[in-house]
Scaffold this active site. Structure first.
Site, short mmCIF file in Angstrom:
data_model
loop_
_atom_site.label_atom_id
_atom_site.label_comp_id
_atom_site.label_asym_id
_atom_site.label_seq_id
_atom_site.Cartn_x
_atom_site.Cartn_y
_atom_site.Cartn_z
N CYS A 2 0.83 -1.20 0.00
CA CYS A 2 0.00 0.00 0.00
C CYS A 2 0.87 1.25 0.00
O CYS A 2 2.03 1.21 0.37
CB CYS A 2 -0.88 0.03 1.23
SG CYS A 2 -1.84 -1.48 1.45
N ARG A 27 3.73 0.70 -6.74
CA ARG A 27 3.72 -0.30 -5.67
C ARG A 27 2.58 -1.31 -5.87
O ARG A 27 2.54 -2.33 -5.19
CB ARG A 27 3.54 0.40 -4.32
CG ARG A 27 4.67 1.34 -4.00
CD ARG A 27 4.27 2.32 -2.92
NE ARG A 27 4.29 1.72 -1.60
CZ ARG A 27 5.32 1.69 -0.80
NH1 ARG A 27 6.46 2.22 -1.18
NH2 ARG A 27 5.25 1.16 0.39
N TRP A 74 -3.51 -2.21 -1.41
CA TRP A 74 -3.27 -3.54 -1.99
C TRP A 74 -3.94 -4.49 -1.02
O TRP A 74 -3.46 -4.70 0.10
CB TRP A 74 -1.77 -3.76 -2.08
CG TRP A 74 -1.37 -5.12 -2.51
CD1 TRP A 74 -1.41 -6.26 -1.78
CD2 TRP A 74 -0.85 -5.49 -3.78
NE1 TRP A 74 -0.96 -7.31 -2.51
CE2 TRP A 74 -0.62 -6.88 -3.74
CE3 TRP A 74 -0.57 -4.79 -4.97
CZ2 TRP A 74 -0.10 -7.57 -4.82
CZ3 TRP A 74 -0.06 -5.49 -6.03
CH2 TRP A 74 0.17 -6.87 -5.96
N ASN A 98 -0.31 0.70 5.94
CA ASN A 98 0.40 -0.19 5.03
C ASN A 98 0.95 -1.34 5.88
O ASN A 98 1.56 -1.08 6.91
CB ASN A 98 1.53 0.59 4.36
CG ASN A 98 2.46 -0.30 3.55
OD1 ASN A 98 2.10 -1.41 3.18
ND2 ASN A 98 3.65 0.19 3.28
N GLY A 99 0.72 -2.57 5.48
CA GLY A 99 1.27 -3.70 6.24
C GLY A 99 0.16 -4.53 6.87
O GLY A 99 -1.00 -4.45 6.48
N GLU A 480 23.59 -20.54 2.09
CA GLU A 480 23.23 -19.18 1.63
C GLU A 480 24.01 -18.12 2.42
O GLU A 480 24.49 -17.15 1.85
CB GLU A 480 21.70 -18.98 1.77
CG GLU A 480 21.20 -17.56 1.61
CD GLU A 480 21.51 -16.90 0.26
OE1 GLU A 480 21.97 -17.59 -0.66
OE2 GLU A 480 21.31 -15.67 0.17
N LYS A 484 26.50 -15.42 0.69
CA LYS A 484 26.37 -13.96 0.86
C LYS A 484 27.72 -13.37 1.26
O LYS A 484 28.14 -12.37 0.71
CB LYS A 484 25.36 -13.60 1.95
CG LYS A 484 23.90 -13.67 1.62
CD LYS A 484 23.37 -12.53 0.81
CE LYS A 484 23.46 -12.79 -0.66
NZ LYS A 484 22.61 -13.76 -1.25
N GLU A 487 30.34 -13.57 -1.63
CA GLU A 487 29.97 -12.70 -2.75
C GLU A 487 30.42 -11.26 -2.55
O GLU A 487 30.90 -10.62 -3.47
CB GLU A 487 28.43 -12.65 -2.89
CG GLU A 487 27.81 -13.73 -3.73
CD GLU A 487 26.30 -13.54 -3.84
OE1 GLU A 487 25.80 -13.53 -4.97
OE2 GLU A 487 25.62 -13.39 -2.80
N HIS A 503 33.23 -35.25 9.25
CA HIS A 503 33.70 -35.99 8.07
C HIS A 503 34.64 -35.14 7.21
O HIS A 503 34.78 -35.38 6.02
CB HIS A 503 32.50 -36.45 7.24
CG HIS A 503 31.58 -37.34 8.02
ND1 HIS A 503 31.95 -38.58 8.47
CD2 HIS A 503 30.32 -37.14 8.47
CE1 HIS A 503 30.96 -39.13 9.15
NE2 HIS A 503 29.95 -38.26 9.17
N LYS A 603 24.17 -9.14 -11.85
CA LYS A 603 22.83 -9.33 -11.28
C LYS A 603 22.05 -10.38 -12.06
O LYS A 603 21.33 -11.18 -11.50
CB LYS A 603 22.10 -7.99 -11.27
CG LYS A 603 20.72 -8.04 -10.63
CD LYS A 603 20.84 -8.18 -9.13
CE LYS A 603 19.52 -8.39 -8.44
NZ LYS A 603 19.71 -9.15 -7.19
C1 G6P Z 1 23.56 -14.29 -10.03
C2 G6P Z 1 23.28 -13.35 -8.86
C3 G6P Z 1 22.74 -14.13 -7.66
C4 G6P Z 1 21.52 -14.92 -8.07
C5 G6P Z 1 21.81 -15.83 -9.27
C6 G6P Z 1 20.53 -16.40 -9.85
O1 G6P Z 1 24.64 -15.11 -9.70
O2 G6P Z 1 24.48 -12.69 -8.49
O3 G6P Z 1 22.39 -13.24 -6.62
O4 G6P Z 1 21.09 -15.70 -7.00
O5 G6P Z 1 22.41 -15.09 -10.33
O6 G6P Z 1 19.81 -15.35 -10.39
P1 G6P Z 1 18.25 -15.39 -10.63
O7 G6P Z 1 17.94 -14.07 -11.26
O8 G6P Z 1 17.98 -16.53 -11.57
O9 G6P Z 1 17.61 -15.58 -9.30
#
Ligand code: G6P
Length: 608
Positions: A2, A27, A74, A98-99, A480, A484, A487, A503, A603
């Site tokens: 919203c 939005r 929304w 909103n929320g 993950e 992060k 990266e 192991h 990206k």
């Molecule tokens: C790239 C990005 C990651 C992402 C991956 C998959 O490596 O740097 O952040 O997880 O692609 O991208 P997608 O758009 O398919 O989620």
């Protein structure tokens, strides 16, 4: 998501409010409304559908008040019709919201017991009635809001307008963003600076838990304890409006902080919040009950979302799941059943390997479901069914808010599958949906650990290697978390299943290697504690991520602990994503790295 607008102006504000609402159209919304004061009396105009419908109403019966609030809604609780459109009002006040107010049922029951009647299906009306009731007990507007805010649970932003108060608006931020704009003898409230761009470039973003009293003179901001605070005022350059970073240094920080809001928005798209059940936005072209297995494919962070979902599908829907990274899946020539289902997860919807493995699955006669953030992307268009994540544009290369929205959609889908396969009872579905509804609020709570995490990041920044360990869904979370960190900080990090420690990876442990234990208080918690003991016995430096109750059970010396809120263990990955993202982010910032555009990464990876 919203949109909220408020103006304490000098002349009629209706046109300005609708102009600002127009700038919030991106939005998404399904109804809109406005309230102003006409000779001290509250007047509203509201309309279903697009803003033009509201504008037509305003042409037919104009509003002339110099103070007003507006809203694009929304729908979450209740249909997108005029009755449920904001502002919601009593004789004393009007409110835009909103929320999600998580505890609205409980508050509604309390107010009903006092004889208060409700006209709408929304959670928002509870806020209007609660503040109104406090005023009926003799409190002034500011005191009534102050008394009501601590009673509301969830992630939300609010804007209030009061009858007879021609120089007063109140705004509150609790998990969803809100900005204040300063003009000449006018003050504004908006969901973001973009909405206020036509009126002012002087903006203050409220911080988490802040609420503000707006008059023509300016704004007094109070923090969650009621203390008057000063927040920085910034001048927003005209060209930066489209891709506004808010008061964050990097897009990644902004996107981490947006999660309570965008996860709430995604949830509202998949869950009937009034009925406590999952309702998928599209009819699937197959029957879950007839499937003998499910295939999942994705890359990077989206792959880890899929790996977490494997645990959910197998446990809740008793369906075997096969999952592989798309770069392998596409060439493995895996036999896939005709009429089976492949789930493809992608933020961009353009990742070359993910797209190719989806096409492979299609060629084998499979149905494909795309869980995608960019609705116009190739995967979104080619999938047999699209389940959108509503994270909004993600700019930081390291995926954060798209990940938590992917998890939200995947858990909803696993619940729907469980229901279809008869493996999840109505009671269990309700329990899980109730837990899901608490996620935005819990994420906002997890974000409050940021200062501790920033301190810890200074230590992590000195490490050459970092290990992340977890069991169950905390194992893919460990993967993950490690992804992060590597990266964006370029520190070598590995995620392992905690049970695998002995192991191999245990050989790496010494006092220079921080070991991040992701340990929600779930069925395998005790086992994770045993693995922690193995680390501690070898001089490893443990960083424990768990809740306060579980922490008390461990009695182990740690380098640091990050306290997460108490929660239903199934939803832990969505909430625990926050400390892992913040830790990677702050470590990279301490090290002076380019957080939003890390070296060598893109990206959207449209090549093999
Ligand atoms: C790239 C990005 C990651 C992402 C991956 C998959 O490596 O740097 O952040 O997880 O692609 O991208 P997608 O758009 O398919 O989620």
């Amino acid at each position: 998501m919203c949109g909220i607008v408020g103006i304490v102006g000098r002349r009629s504000v209706a046109a300005q409010v609708t102009e600002a609402l127009q700038r919030l159209e991106y939005r998404g919304y399904d109804s809109a409304g406005i309230a102003t004061l006409e000779n001290g009396r509250l007047e509203r105009r509201r309309a279903e559908g697009k803003l033009v419908n509201l504008q037509l109403k305003l042409l037919q019966s104009p509003l002339s008040g110099a103070i007003g609030i507006g809203h694009t809604r929304w729908a979450t609780h209740g249909r997108p019709n005029e009755t449920n459109a904001h502002p919601h009002a009593t004789e004393r006040l009007a409110v835009v919201h909103n929320g999600i107010i998580e505890n609205f049922r409980q508050l509604k029951a309390e107010l009903q017991a006092h004889g208060i009647r409700f006209d709408t299906e929304t959670d928002t009306e509870v806020v209007a009635q609660a503040v109104s009731y406090a005023m009926a007990q003799g409190l002034g507007p500011v005191e009534a809001v102050a008394a009501t805010l601590p009673r509301l649970r969830g992630a939300f932003a609010l804007g209030f307008l009061f009858a007879g108060e021609s120089d007063l608006l109140i705004g509150a931020r609790h998990g969803a963003p809100l900005a204040i704009g300063f003009g000449e003898g006018e003050t504004y409230l908006g969901s973001d600076a973009l909405a206020l761009a036509p009126f002012t470039d002087a903006i203050t973003y409220l911080e988490e838990g802040d609420w503000a009293i707006l008059t023509r003179e300016g704004a007094e901001i109070r923090d969650i304890t009621g203390e008057v605070v000063t927040r920085p005022r910034q001048i927003i350059a005209a060209q930066s409006y489209r891709v506004d970073k808010g008061n964050h240094r990097y897009f990644m920080a902004k996107e981490i902080h947006e999660q309570p809001e965008v996860v709430g928005r995604t949830l509202a798209h998949y869950v009937d919040l009034a009925e406590d059940c999952v309702v998928l936005p599209v009819a699937l072209p197959f029957d879950f009950a007839k499937l003998s297995r499910l295939t999942i494919t994705a890359c990077g962070t989206a792959y880890y979302a899929g790996l977490i979902a494997k645990y959910w599908f197998e446990k809740l829907a008793r369906i075997p799941v096969e999952i592989d990274v798309a770069s392998e899946a596409r060439y493995r020539e895996a036999p896939l059943d005709k009429d089976g289902v492949t789930l493809v997860i992608s933020q961009s919807g353009e990742t070359a390997d993910t797209l190719a493995s989806m096409r492979y699955a299609k060629a084998q006669g499979q149905h494909t479901i795309g869980i995608v953030n960019v609705a116009t992307s190739t995967i979104a268009r080619e999938a047999s069914a699209l389940l959108p994540t509503l994270a909004g544009v993600e700019i930081g290369v390291a995926s954060t808010k798209a990940f938590s929205c992917q998890l939200t959609v995947l858990l909803c889908l696993a619940i729907a599958a469980g229901r279809a396969r008869g493996t999840l009872s109505v009671v269990d579905e309700r329990r899980l949906v109730d837990a899901l509804i608490t996620v935005p609020g819990l994420m906002a709570e997890a974000l409050r650990q940021e200062q501790e995490i920033e301190q810890l990041a200074r230590e992590i920044a000195k490490a050459k290697n970092v290990l992340y360990l977890g069991r169950g869904t905390a194992y893919p979370m460990a993967l993950e978390g490690a992804l992060k960190l590597k990266e964006i900080s370029y520190i070598h990090a590995e995620g392992y299943a905690a049970g695998e420690l002995k192991h191999g990876p245990i050989a790496l442990i010494d006092e220079t290697v921080p070991v991040i234990m992701i340990a929600p208080h779930d069925a395998v918690f005790e086992k994770t504690v045993s693995n922690m003991q193995e680390v501690a016995a070898r001089g490893g430096r443990i960083i424990l991520v768990t809740d306060a109750k579980a922490m008390a059970l461990t009695e182990m010396e740690t380098m640091a602990t990050l306290t997460m809120p108490d929660l239903e263990p199934t939803i832990a990955p969505i909430v625990y994503a926050i400390p892992l993202q913040l830790l990677a982010y702050h470590t990279a910032v301490v090290m002076g790295k380019d957080v939003d555009q890390p070296r060598n990464l893109a990206k959207s990876v449209t090549v093999e």
